[in-house]
Design a protein around this motif. Structure first.
Motif, short mmCIF file in Angstrom:
data_model
loop_
_atom_site.label_atom_id
_atom_site.label_comp_id
_atom_site.label_asym_id
_atom_site.label_seq_id
_atom_site.Cartn_x
_atom_site.Cartn_y
_atom_site.Cartn_z
N LEU A 90 1.74 22.77 13.16
CA LEU A 90 1.55 24.00 12.41
C LEU A 90 1.70 25.21 13.32
N GLU A 91 1.13 25.13 14.52
CA GLU A 91 1.26 26.23 15.48
C GLU A 91 2.72 26.48 15.83
N ALA A 92 3.48 25.39 16.02
CA ALA A 92 4.89 25.53 16.38
C ALA A 92 5.73 26.06 15.22
N ASN A 93 5.24 25.90 14.00
CA ASN A 93 5.96 26.36 12.81
C ASN A 93 5.20 27.51 12.13
N ALA A 94 4.72 28.42 12.95
CA ALA A 94 3.95 29.55 12.43
C ALA A 94 4.77 30.41 11.47
N ASP A 95 6.09 30.46 11.67
CA ASP A 95 6.93 31.25 10.77
C ASP A 95 6.87 30.72 9.34
N TRP A 96 6.75 29.39 9.20
CA TRP A 96 6.61 28.80 7.86
C TRP A 96 5.34 29.31 7.20
N LEU A 97 4.24 29.31 7.98
CA LEU A 97 2.97 29.78 7.43
C LEU A 97 3.05 31.26 7.08
N ARG A 98 3.66 32.04 7.96
CA ARG A 98 3.74 33.48 7.70
C ARG A 98 4.55 33.77 6.44
N GLY A 99 5.66 33.06 6.27
CA GLY A 99 6.48 33.28 5.09
C GLY A 99 5.74 32.95 3.81
N ARG A 100 4.98 31.86 3.83
CA ARG A 100 4.25 31.49 2.63
C ARG A 100 3.09 32.44 2.34
N LEU A 101 2.49 32.97 3.39
CA LEU A 101 1.37 33.89 3.20
C LEU A 101 1.81 35.25 2.66
N GLN A 102 3.08 35.59 2.84
CA GLN A 102 3.58 36.86 2.33
C GLN A 102 3.36 36.98 0.83
N ALA A 103 3.48 35.85 0.12
CA ALA A 103 3.29 35.86 -1.33
C ALA A 103 1.84 36.08 -1.73
N LEU A 104 0.92 35.95 -0.75
CA LEU A 104 -0.50 36.09 -1.05
C LEU A 104 -1.07 37.44 -0.62
N ARG A 105 -0.20 38.36 -0.19
CA ARG A 105 -0.66 39.69 0.19
C ARG A 105 -1.35 40.34 -1.01
N GLY A 106 -2.46 40.99 -0.73
CA GLY A 106 -3.27 41.55 -1.80
C GLY A 106 -4.39 40.63 -2.25
N HIS A 107 -4.40 39.40 -1.74
CA HIS A 107 -5.45 38.44 -2.05
C HIS A 107 -6.45 38.35 -0.91
N TYR A 108 -7.66 38.03 -1.26
CA TYR A 108 -8.68 37.64 -0.29
C TYR A 108 -8.50 36.14 -0.07
N VAL A 109 -8.27 35.71 1.18
CA VAL A 109 -7.81 34.34 1.43
C VAL A 109 -8.91 33.51 2.06
N LEU A 110 -9.14 32.32 1.50
CA LEU A 110 -10.06 31.34 2.04
C LEU A 110 -9.25 30.20 2.65
N PHE A 111 -9.33 30.03 3.97
CA PHE A 111 -8.60 28.97 4.65
C PHE A 111 -9.51 27.76 4.82
N ASP A 112 -9.19 26.68 4.11
CA ASP A 112 -9.95 25.43 4.18
C ASP A 112 -9.40 24.61 5.35
N CYS A 113 -10.17 24.50 6.44
CA CYS A 113 -9.67 23.93 7.69
C CYS A 113 -10.11 22.47 7.86
N PRO A 114 -9.47 21.74 8.80
CA PRO A 114 -9.84 20.35 9.05
C PRO A 114 -11.26 20.22 9.59
N GLY A 115 -11.77 18.98 9.58
CA GLY A 115 -13.14 18.76 9.99
C GLY A 115 -13.31 18.17 11.38
N GLN A 116 -12.23 18.10 12.16
CA GLN A 116 -12.35 17.51 13.49
C GLN A 116 -12.97 18.53 14.45
N VAL A 117 -14.10 18.18 15.04
CA VAL A 117 -14.87 19.12 15.86
C VAL A 117 -14.08 19.59 17.07
N GLU A 118 -13.25 18.71 17.66
CA GLU A 118 -12.50 19.08 18.86
C GLU A 118 -11.61 20.29 18.63
N LEU A 119 -11.17 20.48 17.41
CA LEU A 119 -10.29 21.61 17.10
C LEU A 119 -10.99 22.95 17.32
#
Length: 312
Positions: A90-119
């Motif tokens: 995901l980090e290496a493909n940050a452009d993919w994430l940025r492009g998809r988030l453009q459609a959510l501008r104007g929204h309050y965003v809740l990012f549901d993240c993984p549960g691995q503590v090491e992260l």
């Protein structure tokens, strides 16, 4: 890149983190519904590639980019290694994430993240993703969920405090620690101290003394004292109690997060003087919220005692 991020409008949101089973997905769904009733345009983004059985549709799902089962099958990795690889992908493909988030501008965003503590304690991939979001003008607060049942075990609670502190220092975002599933706390056993002792992380020497009553932990008293000293020296960790079924409890968490990410002080909503004051004196509301939960907890304990007496 810099000019593009300066030109992007501000967006606010939360990154919901915490160990497996702490209630992150449930929290995201409940907070989305709660904020939507207040008039906010809310979007949930699933960043957990292992979360395949989503209870409700998400505005954006990392499964469109990478999934944990595919990584495990193609690279021969286990669940933990596969999840770390997914976050690096995901980090290496940050452009993919940025492009998809453009459609959510104007929204309050809740990012549901993984549960691995090491992260959240030492691996850098997800931390770097959060840093990218900040560069794209997302104003985020980390909401770290911890299951409230850890309060009933002093040894586990010290471990939770250490993990929470390490997470706060590593993630480098405004941070709100939350004790989740408070509606179930009476099922886990009686607390050794009042609830505000755990939420405000008061004098932990009492906790060490309580641990010393156990023959096993008595041998590790010196270690526990040093761990407690580290936690108290930083003086950063405290908790907000949460019951997702209680509107007042949800309101307290919302106010704490809004204050942390700056949403309270923006122009996203027309707020009354009362709402602005509640953000400015959030500690008082936090205290009253803790008292309310404490009263419910004490009442449940008293009821249990009465039932035991009646049985006798």
């Amino acid at each position: 890149m810099a000019e593009s991020s300066r030109a992007s409008p501000l967006a606010f949101g939360q990154v919901v983190i915490g160990p497996p089973g702490s209630g992150k997905t449930t929290y995201c769904q409940a907070m989305r519904d709660f904020l939507a009733r207040l008039g906010r345009s809310v979007a949930v983004v699933n960043l957990d590639p292992a979360n395949e059985a989503l209870p409700c549709p998400c505005a954006l799902d990392i499964g469109e980019l990478v999934t944990l089962p595919d990584v495990m099958a193609s690279l021969g990795l286990g669940p933990n290694g596969g999840l770390l690889y997914c976050m690096e992908y995901l980090e290496a493909n940050a452009d993919w994430l940025r492009g998809r988030l453009q459609a959510l501008r104007g929204h309050y965003v809740l990012f549901d993240c993984p549960g691995q503590v090491e992260l959240y304690t030492h691996h850098k991939a997800l931390k770097n993703v959060f840093a990218q979001l900040a560069k794209w003008n997302f104003r985020l607060a980390a909401v770290h969920l911890v299951d409230s049942h850890y309060c009933t075990d002093p040894g586990k609670f010290i471990s939770v405090l250490c993990t929470s502190l390490s997470t706060m220092l590593h993630v480098e975002l405004p941070h709100v620690n939350v004790l989740s599933k408070m509606d179930l706390i009476e099922q886990y056993g009686k607390l050794a101290f009042n609830l505000d002792y755990y939420t405000e992380v008061l004098d932990l020497s009492y906790l060490v003394d309580h641990l010393a009553s156990d023959p096993f932990f008595r041998n590790f008293r010196r270690l526990n004292e040093k761990l407690v000293e580290v936690i108290e020296d930083y003086s950063l960790v405290s908790f907000v109690p949460l019951n997702v079924q209680d509107k007042q409890s949800m309101r307290q968490v919302m106010q704490a997060v809004d204050k942390a990410n700056g949403y309270s002080f923006g122009d996203q909503e027309h707020r009354s003087l009362e709402a602005l004051m509640s953000a400015a004196v959030g500690a008082d509301f936090h205290f009253s919220s803790t008292l309310a939960v404490q009263e419910k907890y004490v009442q449940s304990q008293d009821k249990a005692v009465e039932e035991e007496v009646m049985d006798l």
